[in-house]
Write a protein that holds these residues in place. Sequence first.
Motif, PDB file in Angstrom:
ATOM      1  N   ASP A  25      86.768 104.463 116.624  1.00 20.79           N
ATOM      2  CA  ASP A  25      85.504 104.209 117.306  1.00 20.79           C
ATOM      3  C   ASP A  25      85.704 104.135 118.813  1.00 20.79           C
ATOM      4  OD1 ASP A  25      84.263 104.088 114.868  1.00 20.79           O
ATOM      5  OD2 ASP A  25      84.370 101.893 114.735  1.00 20.79           O
ATOM      6  N   ASN A  32      86.416 107.751 120.175  1.00 20.43           N
ATOM      7  CA  ASN A  32      85.280 108.663 120.100  1.00 20.43           C
ATOM      8  C   ASN A  32      84.119 108.253 120.999  1.00 20.43           C
ATOM      9  OD1 ASN A  32      86.496 110.378 118.322  1.00 20.43           O
ATOM     10  ND2 ASN A  32      85.722 109.320 116.518  1.00 20.43           N
ATOM     11  N   ASP A  33      84.037 106.982 121.325  1.00 24.08           N
ATOM     12  CA  ASP A  33      82.893 106.521 122.084  1.00 24.08           C
ATOM     13  C   ASP A  33      83.374 105.913 123.392  1.00 24.08           C
ATOM     14  OD1 ASP A  33      80.133 104.255 121.401  1.00 24.08           O
ATOM     15  OD2 ASP A  33      80.395 105.825 122.883  1.00 24.08           O
ATOM     16  N   ARG A  34      83.404 106.698 124.425  1.00 23.14           N
ATOM     17  CA  ARG A  34      83.788 106.211 125.751  1.00 23.14           C
ATOM     18  C   ARG A  34      82.593 106.373 126.665  1.00 23.14           C
ATOM     19  NH1 ARG A  34      90.053 107.393 126.785  1.00 23.14           N
ATOM     20  NH2 ARG A  34      90.682 106.932 124.689  1.00 23.14           N
ATOM     21  N   LYS A  69      79.679 108.650 125.331  1.00 27.59           N
ATOM     22  CA  LYS A  69      79.918 110.073 125.112  1.00 27.59           C
ATOM     23  C   LYS A  69      80.943 110.263 124.005  1.00 27.59           C
ATOM     24  CE  LYS A  69      79.169 111.288 129.928  1.00 27.59           C
ATOM     25  NZ  LYS A  69      79.774 111.856 131.132  1.00 27.59           N
ATOM     26  N   LYS A  70      80.682 111.193 123.129  1.00 34.41           N
ATOM     27  CA  LYS A  70      81.639 111.530 122.073  1.00 34.41           C
ATOM     28  C   LYS A  70      82.702 112.438 122.663  1.00 34.41           C
ATOM     29  CE  LYS A  70      79.527 109.936 118.325  1.00 34.41           C
ATOM     30  NZ  LYS A  70      80.061 109.153 117.303  1.00 34.41           N
ATOM     31  N   ARG A  71      83.951 112.150 122.354  1.00 35.23           N
ATOM     32  CA  ARG A  71      85.060 112.970 122.824  1.00 35.23           C
ATOM     33  C   ARG A  71      85.305 114.101 121.854  1.00 35.23           C
ATOM     34  NH1 ARG A  71      90.675 110.354 124.079  1.00 35.23           N
ATOM     35  NH2 ARG A  71      91.366 112.446 124.438  1.00 35.23           N
TER      36      ARG A  71
END
Length: 123
Positions: free
Chosen positions: A28, A31-33, A36-38
Amino acid sequence: MNVPHSTIEDRQVTTWIWTDQQNVTLGDINNDRGGKKRFDLLQPLRSILNNMDVREKELAHRLCEMIPAQCPFERDVKLFGRSLFHIPPLCKLNPLYEEVSNLRFRALCYLADECGEDVSHYC
């Protein structure tokens, strides 16, 4: 070599981080920075390697021979007694190192458990 009957397929490893009284997995966080999804370019290859099932004896032998048991050694490149540069352990350069080493482990477990072979020469 005494290899347990359970393999890595039987285990599920989850890493938890305690933040603000919430359980958040590392997936999590990655993927969530900032909302934004990486995009992970290597994710399809990772899932292919993780889902590869070793069920052929020849394939298992080939995998155990091709994939090294340990991370290759690091070196200092020297010229005339002076260190020019340092090469880090090669496993740190390979983004798929975990998946490849897990594939080798599954091949070793198949040879030891299913085929009843001695795999000590691969270690």
